[in-house]
Write a protein that holds these residues in place. Structure first.
Motif, PDB file in Angstrom:
ATOM      1  N   LYS A  74       1.249  -0.987   0.361  1.00 16.67           N
ATOM      2  CA  LYS A  74       0.221   0.143  -0.204  1.00 16.67           C
ATOM      3  C   LYS A  74       0.875   1.362   0.216  1.00 16.67           C
ATOM      4  O   LYS A  74       2.245   1.407   0.640  1.00 16.67           O
ATOM      5  N   GLY A  75       0.349   2.185  -0.809  1.00 16.21           N
ATOM      6  CA  GLY A  75       1.001   2.871  -1.242  1.00 16.21           C
ATOM      7  C   GLY A  75       1.079   4.741   0.233  1.00 16.21           C
ATOM      8  O   GLY A  75       0.448   5.078  -0.045  1.00 16.21           O
ATOM      9  N   ASP A  76       1.564   3.448   1.566  1.00 14.39           N
ATOM     10  CA  ASP A  76       1.060   4.549   2.654  1.00 14.39           C
ATOM     11  C   ASP A  76       2.473   4.567   3.244  1.00 14.39           C
ATOM     12  O   ASP A  76       3.773   4.452   2.977  1.00 14.39           O
ATOM     13  N   ALA A 135       5.103   1.865   3.675  1.00 16.85           N
ATOM     14  CA  ALA A 135       5.667   1.519   2.841  1.00 16.85           C
ATOM     15  C   ALA A 135       6.817   2.676   2.234  1.00 16.85           C
ATOM     16  O   ALA A 135       7.924   2.083   1.853  1.00 16.85           O
TER      17      ALA A 135
END
Length: 298
Positions: A140-142, A145
Motif C-alpha cells: 500500500k502507498g502509505d 511503505a
C-alpha cells in the motif's frame, strides 16, 4: 568527477556478462529458500496471512539484498581481480552507480518477479485447499511503505559502503556495522528526546485536554474537551514514532458507572528528526563510499 552514461552502460553489461550464471543460480537458490519458508508457514495455524507475507517480502529484500550487494564490488578486495577492476577506464562514481543499479533496482525487481508468484501459489493453496481465508499481500502507498523503501535503500547503501571499507569478511563486518548503528540510534533516542523536549515532569502544566471515556467493551461513551492541570510524563517510545507526553489514565464516574479515560496526551512529532536523518543517511553513505572507492583507485 567524470561520469558517462555510455561507460556506465558498458559497466552494467560487463557485470552481467561475467556473473549471469552465478546470478541465475543464486536467484534459483533464493527462490528455493523462500519456497521452503512459504511451505513452513502453510503448516502453521495462522497460515500465509498478509502479515506473514509482508514479513517474507521485507526480510527477503533486506537480508538477501544486503548479502547480494556485498558481492557486487567484491573483486576489489581480491589481489588478482582487484587490480584489473581498479584499472578499468571508468570513474569511481560510475563503478558505484553500476553497483547501485544492481543492488537497488535489478535485485528488487528480480526478487519480486520470483517471490510474488510463489506467494500467490501459496495463498491459493492456503485459501482454496487448506481453507484459511487469506489474500495476497499488496504493498500500500502509505507511510509504512515509505519507511520500508527508505530502510531498503539505506541498508543497501550501507552494504556498498561495507564493500569498499572492509577487505575481508565483508558480509559479517557489514552486518556488525548495521547492528552498531541500529542500536546506537536506540541508545541515543532518549538523549535526543531530552534535548528536543524541554519539560519539567515535577511541575503541572495547564493544557486543553480531550477526554475519551470507554466502557468495558471499549466502546466510546463520551468525549469531553476542557482545561485541566496535568502532570506530564515523557514516554520516548521508539525512534521514528511520535513522542507522547501524558498523564496516563484517568478514571471517572459518569451517572453511577465507572469509566476509564485515556486523556491528556500531547503529541510532539519529534520523529521527523529521525526521518530527516534517515533520508540524509542514504546519500551520505553513497558519498563516502564514492570517496573511499576513489582512494582505492588513486
Amino acid at each position: 568527477m567524470q561520469f558517462s552514461i555510455q561507460r556506465l552502460w558498458l559497466l552494467v553489461r560487463k557485470q552481467w556478462g561475467e556473473n549471469k550464471q552465478l546470478y541465475a543460480l543464486g536467484l534459483l537458490a533464493y527462490a528455493g529458500i523462500i519456497a521452503a519458508i512459504i511451505i513452513y508457514n502453510l503448516t502453521e495455524f495462522e497460515g500465509l496471512n498478509e502479515r506473514v507475507q509482508g514479513n517474507i517480502i521485507f526480510m527477503g529484500l533486506i537480508g538477501g539484498g544486503f548479502a547480494f550487494t556485498t558481492t557486487i564490488l567484491g573483486p576489489l578486495n581480491q589481489k588478482l581481480t582487484g587490480i584489473s577492476t581498479l584499472m578499468l577506464p571508468a570513474s569511481a562514481l560510475e563503478k558505484l552507480a553500476m553497483a547501485a543499479i544492481y543492488s537497488m533496482i535489478i535485485f528488487p525487481v528480480c526478487f519480486i518477479a520470483v517471490v510474488y508468484p510463489l506467494l500467490a501459489l501459496g495463498v491459493y493453496i492456503d485459501h482454496h485447499l487448506i481453507g484459511r481465508p487469506n489474500s495476497l499481500y499488496l504493498v500500500k502507498g502509505d507511510q509504512n511503505a515509505l519507511y520500508f523503501l527508505l530502510t531498503f535503500l539505506l541498508v543497501q547503501s550501507m552494504a556498498l559502503f561495507s564493500t569498499v571499507l572492509f577487505k575481508r569478511y565483508v558480509l559479517v563486518k557489514g552486518v556488525i556495522l548495521v547492528m552498531v548503528i541500529f542500536f546506537g540510534v536506540l541508545v541515543s533516542n532518549s538523549f535526543l528526546v531530552k534535548q528536543i523536549i524541554k519539560i519539567n515532569p515535577g511541575k503541572p502544566i495547564n493544557s486543553t485536554v480531550t477526554e475519551i471515556y470507554y466502557d468495558v467493551k471499549e466502546n466510546v461513551v463520551e468525549r469531553r474537551v476542557n482545561k485541566d492541570l496535568i502532570w506530564p510524563k515523557i514516554r520516548a517510545g521508539m525512534p521514528f514514532s511520535t513522542l507522547e507526553i501524558n498523564n496516563w489514565v484517568i478514571n471517572k464516574n459518569i451517572n453511577g458507572v465507572d469509566y476509564t479515560a485515556y486523556a491528556a496526551v500531547i503529541i510532539n512529532p519529534y520523529s521527523n528528526v529521525f526521518v530527516l536523518l534517515f533520508i540524509m543517511s542514504i546519500p551520505f553513505f553513497g558519498l563516502i563510499s564514492c570517496f573511499k572507492l576513489k582512494e582505492k583507485q588513486l
